[in-house]
Write a protein that holds these residues in place. Structure first.
Motif, PDB file in Angstrom:
ATOM      1  N   THR A  98      65.491  61.692 152.972  1.00  0.00           N
ATOM      2  CA  THR A  98      64.547  62.783 153.152  1.00  0.00           C
ATOM      3  C   THR A  98      65.198  64.121 152.826  1.00  0.00           C
ATOM      4  N   ARG A 129      57.822  59.498 150.841  1.00  0.00           N
ATOM      5  CA  ARG A 129      57.505  59.898 152.221  1.00  0.00           C
ATOM      6  C   ARG A 129      56.747  58.788 152.942  1.00  0.00           C
ATOM      7  N   GLN A 132      59.141  56.109 153.987  1.00  0.00           N
ATOM      8  CA  GLN A 132      59.917  56.571 155.134  1.00  0.00           C
ATOM      9  C   GLN A 132      59.118  56.431 156.426  1.00  0.00           C
TER      10      GLN A 132
END
Length: 229
Positions: A98, A129, A132
């Motif tokens: 990230t 994203r 994640q």
């Protein structure tokens, strides 16, 4: 008392069945450096092997063994590598972190990029994203499931109903639901029967506590006479 494999989720132990299947058991290395590598490979929080800790042959590759003598041995330098870890213990595929992604977004001159490349980059960042978030959600779910069983074992240990050795032995059943059956009348699985029998044989007070105080649906002791590990 049977010797159990120390690997996460593995319930193999020395008995006629595993011997018939050709499973062998191996002590952790005496060398501190090699032993530490094996401990790390198991990915068990706070785990430290003793001189009697074992791991079974199912966690090694075929080429990891030296079978030239009468005794099957692990070759020097080999580290166990075959495990069935839950999602939160598995190593993720290498992707940008990230932090790195943020740096990429901050440092790239987006206004100077062609629209097609800019659009592809935006899509890649959105997908990253999303992965994640999915990974974080899976980790939290797995931790909750494991912590429930871990908390149960910790409670039994704190009440001196089981010792540390039995607690370690029962951790291989940590993927079982705390309440073994959601309703009565459903047949116990082999893992559920093995858990119940192991606990009843080596921690009868703990077994009675779970069954009578916490009302966990464990088999009645009289019905376990037909079970065998």
């Amino acid at each position: 008392m049977p010797d159990f494999c120390a690997a996460y989720g593995c319930c193999n132990h020395r008995c006629l069945e595993t011997r018939t299947r050709g499973i062998t058991f191996h002590l952790f290395p005496k060398s501190r450096e090699r032993r530490r590598k094996w401990e790390v490979a198991l990915r068990r929080d706070g785990f430290a092997a003793t001189d009697r800790t074992l791991i079974c042959s199912e966690h090694f590759k075929t080429e990891d063994f030296d079978r030239t003598g009468q005794t099957v041995r692990i070759k020097d330098g080999v580290v166990p590598s075959i495990f069935s870890f839950p999602a939160y213990l598995q190593r993720s595929v290498a992707i940008r972190s990230t932090t790195t992604s943020r740096q990429l977004e901050d440092n790239l001159p987006m206004d100077l990029m062609p629209d097609a490349i800019k659009a592809k980059l935006q899509q890649a960042l959105v997908r990253q994203r999303k992965l994640q978030r999915e990974k974080s959600n899976a980790l939290r779910r797995e931790k909750r499931a494991k912590n429930n069983m871990q908390a149960l074992l910790e409670e039994l240990k704190e009440k001196n109903l089981i010792n540390e050795e039995l607690k370690d032995r029962l951790e291989c059943y940590s993927d079982l639901p705390v309440h073994l059956l959601s309703r009565q009348g459903v047949e116990y699985t082999k893992a559920q029967r093995d858990f119940a029998l192991t606990l009843h044989l080596h921690g009868p007070k703990a077994y009675n506590y779970l069954r009578e105080t916490l009302h966990i649906h464990l088999p009645h002791p009289s019905s376990m006479q037909r079970y065998s590990i």
